[in-house]
Design an enzyme around this catalytic site. Sequence first.
Site, PDB file in Angstrom:
ATOM      1  CD1 TRP A 159      -6.051   2.049   7.450  1.00  0.00           C
ATOM      2  CD2 TRP A 159      -4.272   0.748   7.889  1.00  0.00           C
ATOM      3  NE1 TRP A 159      -5.490   1.684   6.251  1.00  0.00           N
ATOM      4  CE2 TRP A 159      -4.403   0.890   6.476  1.00  0.00           C
ATOM      5  CE3 TRP A 159      -3.225  -0.023   8.380  1.00  0.00           C
ATOM      6  CZ2 TRP A 159      -3.527   0.290   5.575  1.00  0.00           C
ATOM      7  CZ3 TRP A 159      -2.348  -0.607   7.491  1.00  0.00           C
ATOM      8  CH2 TRP A 159      -2.504  -0.458   6.104  1.00  0.00           C
ATOM      9  CG  HIS A 200      -0.986  -6.147   5.181  1.00  0.00           C
ATOM     10  ND1 HIS A 200      -1.130  -5.529   6.414  1.00  0.00           N
ATOM     11  CD2 HIS A 200      -2.053  -5.761   4.451  1.00  0.00           C
ATOM     12  CE1 HIS A 200      -2.228  -4.778   6.407  1.00  0.00           C
ATOM     13  NE2 HIS A 200      -2.816  -4.911   5.239  1.00  0.00           N
ATOM     14  CD  GLU A 224      -8.116  -7.047   7.871  1.00  0.00           C
ATOM     15  OE1 GLU A 224      -8.518  -7.033   6.699  1.00  0.00           O
ATOM     16  OE2 GLU A 224      -8.362  -6.138   8.674  1.00  0.00           O
ATOM     17  CD  GLU A 244      -5.102  -2.739   9.513  1.00  0.00           C
ATOM     18  OE1 GLU A 244      -6.141  -2.385   8.907  1.00  0.00           O
ATOM     19  OE2 GLU A 244      -4.308  -3.579   9.041  1.00  0.00           O
ATOM     20  CD1 TRP A 268      -6.604  -2.774   0.938  1.00  0.00           C
ATOM     21  CD2 TRP A 268      -5.145  -3.743  -0.432  1.00  0.00           C
ATOM     22  NE1 TRP A 268      -5.479  -3.086   1.676  1.00  0.00           N
ATOM     23  CE2 TRP A 268      -4.573  -3.688   0.867  1.00  0.00           C
ATOM     24  CE3 TRP A 268      -4.368  -4.326  -1.467  1.00  0.00           C
ATOM     25  CZ2 TRP A 268      -3.300  -4.174   1.156  1.00  0.00           C
ATOM     26  CZ3 TRP A 268      -3.104  -4.807  -1.183  1.00  0.00           C
ATOM     27  CH2 TRP A 268      -2.577  -4.748   0.118  1.00  0.00           C
ATOM     28  CD  GLN A 322      -2.932  -1.083   2.268  1.00  0.00           C
ATOM     29  OE1 GLN A 322      -2.652  -1.745   3.275  1.00  0.00           O
ATOM     30  NE2 GLN A 322      -4.023  -0.364   2.197  1.00  0.00           N
ATOM     31  CE1 TYR A 364      -9.647  -1.683   9.627  1.00  0.00           C
ATOM     32  CE2 TYR A 364      -9.832   0.712   9.431  1.00  0.00           C
ATOM     33  CZ  TYR A 364      -9.073  -0.451   9.426  1.00  0.00           C
ATOM     34  OH  TYR A 364      -7.719  -0.374   9.213  1.00  0.00           O
TER      35      TYR A 364
END
Length: 448
Positions: A400, A121, A166, A353, A408, A20, A296
């Site tokens: 994060w 990741h 994840e 995150e 992404w 990223q 999130y």
Amino acid sequence: MAKYNFPKDFIWGVATSSYQIEGAYNEDGKGENIWDRFTSIPGNIYKNHNGNVACDHYHLYEKDIEILEQLGINNYRLSISWARIFPKGYGEVNQKGVEFYKKLINTLISKGIQPAVTLYHWDLPQHLQDMGGWANRKVVDYFVEYAEFMFKEFGDLVPIWITHNEPWVVSMLGYAWGIHAPGIKDYKMALQVAHNVLLSHGKVVRLYRSMDLKGKIGITLNLLTSYPYTNDEKDILAAKINDGFVNRWFLDPVLKGKYPEDMVKLYREQNLLPELPEEDMEIINEKIDFLGINYYTRSVVKYDEASYPLKASGVELDNPKTDMGWEIYPKGLYDMLNYLHQNYDGIEILITENGAAFNDIVNSNGRVIDDYRIFYLNEHLKEVYRAISDGVNVKGYYLWSFLDNFEWAEGYAKRFGIVYVDYTNQNRIIKDSAYWYGDVIKNNGLKE
Ligand SMILES: N=[N+]=NCCCCNC(=O)[C@@H]1[C@H]2[C@H](O)[C@@H](O)[C@H](O)[C@@H](CO)[C@@H]12
């Protein structure tokens, strides 16, 4: 003076990942990875964006670390690009790749910034995808070889290791729905992938223990607190199934050594159950030092006859959302932390995150006034505080993200950073939220 004082040695950090932010996608001997390939296929990514340059962190890492130092951020979660180390995923080592991470990690440490390293990741070497990727159990062994190399080279430098980021996203978005690399749409294969990723996690934890290293090792799971849309028992069951689908399918093998029975039954009935060798479970259940969680938002779930294979679907409520369309629901973090504490023996937790994308604008004075992000972060941290006050074993929080970066499938359209990146010239602009976070760290807590 803070109104909400966090524990004395609480870890305050920020997080990023290799694909990223690094760029230099084909520089200094790095091999192709599945995101290089996936982003090269038109239609996969917003406006066909890719990580070829990203934040050019590969060349700008010293300046980026100076920003961390300036803000007083002394914990940094990064990930390693496997294909920079092993261009083919195994065998020949790319020494320039090793040197990049040696310089990066030594620079962090020289400035008193503690690194937390994620081994995987999402950026699998393409050569391994060419042999089936995580659906091929052989890749498990290549991951172990990669980890062993990293532990030998960096094991004495890095105090916190995360095997995987994840596995639910890796398996479901990458292999069931085709939204992420490698873009496969095969639900049963996705469940086999999830198992192989978990097996690779367990083998690497066992390897870490055998090398008698002094740090801590864990895994990071994205967890979605699931709530029934109504008190109808069908919705209550649907929420439980969604909890099983996203959370317990990963939590239970890692922390209890078995898959959740209700989900095994459901997948067997749907002919989706992959090979889950019993002898693997003890390996997957290898004791971890901490559980990393990425939070999130929550899920509000209703029974939905037409929804395959779970008969459960998410309900979009008319509540405040982030730029990702994710409901802002801080209490979901509090509820998840308590859920973990109660159901998984008070396991030590690192929030690896938490953060939000908003449509950040640089104003005429060259400033990014992101009060909405400060609000999101402050409200979530208050819930973390509340959970700690309840006795939940939360040891740290990585925001994060440090920098705006390649989001992404959304490309560069979504900005999660506390530092703004102008991709036209790679300038960094420290957002108000970064100064706010620096104060939180200095005060070891929140003012309101
Ligand atoms: N509905 N809904 N969903 C909420 C959860 C979606 C799962 N995606 C994540 O957690 C990814 C995680 C990733 O590590 C990072 O690399 C990504 O940049 C962030 C931001 O997207 C998050």
